[in-house]
Design an enzyme around this catalytic site. Structure first.
Site, PDB file in Angstrom:
ATOM      1  N   SER A   1       0.825  -1.201   0.000  1.00  0.00           N
ATOM      2  CA  SER A   1       0.000   0.000   0.000  1.00  0.00           C
ATOM      3  C   SER A   1       0.864   1.258   0.000  1.00  0.00           C
ATOM      4  O   SER A   1       1.969   1.281   0.550  1.00  0.00           O
ATOM      5  CB  SER A   1      -0.907   0.007   1.235  1.00  0.00           C
ATOM      6  OG  SER A   1      -1.537   1.265   1.401  1.00  0.00           O
TER       7      SER A   1
ATOM      8  N   TYR B   1      -2.329   5.618  -4.066  1.00  0.00           N
ATOM      9  CA  TYR B   1      -3.263   6.710  -3.825  1.00  0.00           C
ATOM     10  C   TYR B   1      -2.705   7.956  -4.513  1.00  0.00           C
ATOM     11  O   TYR B   1      -1.492   8.191  -4.489  1.00  0.00           O
ATOM     12  CB  TYR B   1      -3.384   7.010  -2.330  1.00  0.00           C
ATOM     13  CG  TYR B   1      -4.155   6.000  -1.525  1.00  0.00           C
ATOM     14  CD1 TYR B   1      -5.493   5.751  -1.776  1.00  0.00           C
ATOM     15  CD2 TYR B   1      -3.547   5.318  -0.475  1.00  0.00           C
ATOM     16  CE1 TYR B   1      -6.208   4.835  -1.010  1.00  0.00           C
ATOM     17  CE2 TYR B   1      -4.250   4.400   0.295  1.00  0.00           C
ATOM     18  CZ  TYR B   1      -5.574   4.166   0.016  1.00  0.00           C
ATOM     19  OH  TYR B   1      -6.285   3.265   0.768  1.00  0.00           O
TER      20      TYR B   1
ATOM     21  N   THR C   1      -6.059   3.359  -7.074  1.00  0.00           N
ATOM     22  CA  THR C   1      -7.218   3.280  -6.177  1.00  0.00           C
ATOM     23  C   THR C   1      -8.074   4.542  -6.273  1.00  0.00           C
ATOM     24  O   THR C   1      -7.560   5.660  -6.180  1.00  0.00           O
ATOM     25  CB  THR C   1      -6.756   3.048  -4.733  1.00  0.00           C
ATOM     26  OG1 THR C   1      -6.019   1.829  -4.682  1.00  0.00           O
ATOM     27  CG2 THR C   1      -7.934   2.967  -3.780  1.00  0.00           C
TER      28      THR C   1
ATOM     29  N   LYS D   1      -8.686  -0.011  -8.801  1.00  0.00           N
ATOM     30  CA  LYS D   1      -9.256  -0.633  -7.605  1.00  0.00           C
ATOM     31  C   LYS D   1     -10.326   0.276  -7.003  1.00  0.00           C
ATOM     32  O   LYS D   1     -10.077   1.468  -6.794  1.00  0.00           O
ATOM     33  CB  LYS D   1      -8.158  -0.893  -6.574  1.00  0.00           C
ATOM     34  CG  LYS D   1      -8.619  -1.565  -5.290  1.00  0.00           C
ATOM     35  CD  LYS D   1      -7.421  -1.806  -4.369  1.00  0.00           C
ATOM     36  CE  LYS D   1      -7.826  -2.574  -3.113  1.00  0.00           C
ATOM     37  NZ  LYS D   1      -8.692  -1.770  -2.225  1.00  0.00           N
TER      38      LYS D   1
ATOM     39  N   HIS E   1     -13.597  -1.191  -0.677  1.00  0.00           N
ATOM     40  CA  HIS E   1     -12.542  -0.884   0.291  1.00  0.00           C
ATOM     41  C   HIS E   1     -12.761  -1.624   1.613  1.00  0.00           C
ATOM     42  O   HIS E   1     -12.481  -1.109   2.690  1.00  0.00           O
ATOM     43  CB  HIS E   1     -12.454   0.625   0.557  1.00  0.00           C
ATOM     44  CG  HIS E   1     -11.062   1.120   0.803  1.00  0.00           C
ATOM     45  ND1 HIS E   1     -10.287   1.696  -0.182  1.00  0.00           N
ATOM     46  CD2 HIS E   1     -10.300   1.112   1.911  1.00  0.00           C
ATOM     47  CE1 HIS E   1      -9.107   2.033   0.324  1.00  0.00           C
ATOM     48  NE2 HIS E   1      -9.087   1.684   1.603  1.00  0.00           N
TER      49      HIS E   1
END
Length: 409
Positions: free
Chosen positions: A135, A159, A185, A275, A299
């Site tokens: 992540s 992100y 994402t 995503k 999520h």
């Protein structure tokens, strides 16, 4: 009449073999026969704030409850007299192979759950021959994950930050380290309302209070690990302090758009998947724009409560774009049967998040290994009972989704 006799002392002694009690990590993990067993162990061993950050979801937590219920509300239709003595669980996904039809999903702040964090996840994934996803909010660097999983498949979840250069730099580092897939994402323009964090006073980094001290007394090993291992470092956050929601709102950009996707697509040399897709029109639009795949996800129920259930959405999305793109699914997976059902309904791959973290909290790297072992065993058993020898043999006819929540037209 039943003929009776005096017990034979030798036969009685065969029943009196005393098994000495076992202690420690190995003994603890041997007693876990399901992901829910690992969850119970994790809850006993982890401070409430860290456990609830993992276990919890947004608002009333309806999205995660419904996602898990949807997997339970299925009916399998096995074929009889079709032996499957040698079950093959391997699959091709995004230009590479995976020994199992699932990989490890991206999770933020992972070393807060257990000090081995992403290193344990990446190492276990590499050993099992499945992909591991790091992540943007991971607590282990891109380069350290590559070192932990040097020969396996590493994916990176991105992100888009307010400071775009931070995101661009992470993309470049992941590409340089040989990560082969990027998860762009799109479901986090702002943080979800994760009330357990507020009720627990959970902050990054954790702060000591009378409540946390009282909760830590029966779990001293967690604090020992936390205080005697390197300080938490984040790939994208230069400063910390406050709740997870505070950090996300400070870092994330609610203006993220298709233009950002186009920029990242040009930068990234490998496969790119989006995503957080939650409806059919968005799935179609993304495939038309040339992404390699999509992940149906809400999520883990941690953003918009009452969001669509990814597993329920799966068949409709597959009908629309399944021939042109790789459709994957996450959220709510707690059993290998969930994964088999998703594959039967057209998913090309699945991702596990909480299931992996429960194993991590229960026993570090060995706990993650146990998570993968449990799911692998459940997948193989389910396939054999259905009478299929490979994932390619799974078809929609093998599964019926039973209805609890029916839309009002």
């Amino acid at each position: 009449m039943v003929q009776r006799q005096f017990p034979n002392p030798r036969e009685v002694m065969e029943f009196l073999k005393i098994k000495l009690p076992e202690f420690g990590r190995d003994a603890r993990l041997k007693k876990a026969f399901s992901i829910y067993d690992l969850r119970d162990i994790a809850q006993r061993r982890t401070p409430a704030a860290a456990f609830d950050y993992t276990d919890g979801a947004a608002d009333q937590e309806l999205s995660i409850q419904r996602a898990r219920q949807a997997f339970e509300d299925i009916e399998f239709h096995p074929d009889i007299l079709t032996p499957a003595p040698n079950v093959d669980t391997s699959t091709e996904i995004l230009g590479g192979t995976s020994a199992l039809p699932f990989g490890i999903a991206p999770t933020g702040f992972t070393r807060l759950m257990q000090t081995e964090g992403e290193t344990a996840g990446a190492g276990a994934a590499g050993a099992a021959g499945i992909p591991f996803t790091l992540s943007t909010l991971g607590t282990t660097s891109i380069e350290s994950v590559k070192q932990a999983n040097p020969n396996g498949r590493n994916w990176f979840q991105l992100y888009v930050m307010r400071e775009r250069e931070i995101s661009y730099g992470l993309v470049e580092r992941a590409a340089k380290a040989g990560f082969d897939t990027l998860q762009f994402t799109v479901d986090t323009p702002v943080a979800g309302n994760r009330m357990r964090d507020g009720r627990n006073g959970f902050s990054i980094p954790p702060q000591l209070s009378l409540g946390t001290i009282a909760n830590a007394i029966p779990r001293p090993w967690w604090w020992i690990d936390f205080l005697t291992t390197p300080k938490l470092e984040f790939a994208s956050l230069s400063s910390t302090g406050g709740t997870v929601g505070d950090l996300l709102n400070a870092a994330m950009d609610p203006t993220i758009s298709y233009d950002d996707l186009d920029v990242i697509r040009k930068m990234w040399p490998g496969k790119i998947v989006v995503k957080g897709v939650q409806n059919v029109p968005d799935a179609v639009k993304l495939i038309d724009r040339g992404v390699d795949g999509i992940i149906l996800s809400n999520h883990g129920g941690r953003q918009l409560d009452r969001a669509p259930i990814p597993f329920r959405l799966l068949p409709e999305v597959v009908r629309e774009v399944g021939k042109d793109a790789t459709v994957m699914v996450d959220t709510g997976i707690m059993n290998g049967q969930d994964i088999v059902a998703a594959m039967a309904l057209g998913a090309k791959f699945t991702l596990i998040g909480r299931a992996y973290l429960y194993g991590l909290m229960a026993g570090g790297r060995e706990g993650v290994d146990r998570t993968i072992e449990i799911l692998s065993t459940e997948i193989r058993r389910t396939m054999a009972l259905l009478g299929v020898s490979s994932l390619e043999e799974l078809e929609p006819r093998h599964v019926t989704q039973l209805t609890r929540l029916t839309p009002v037209r």
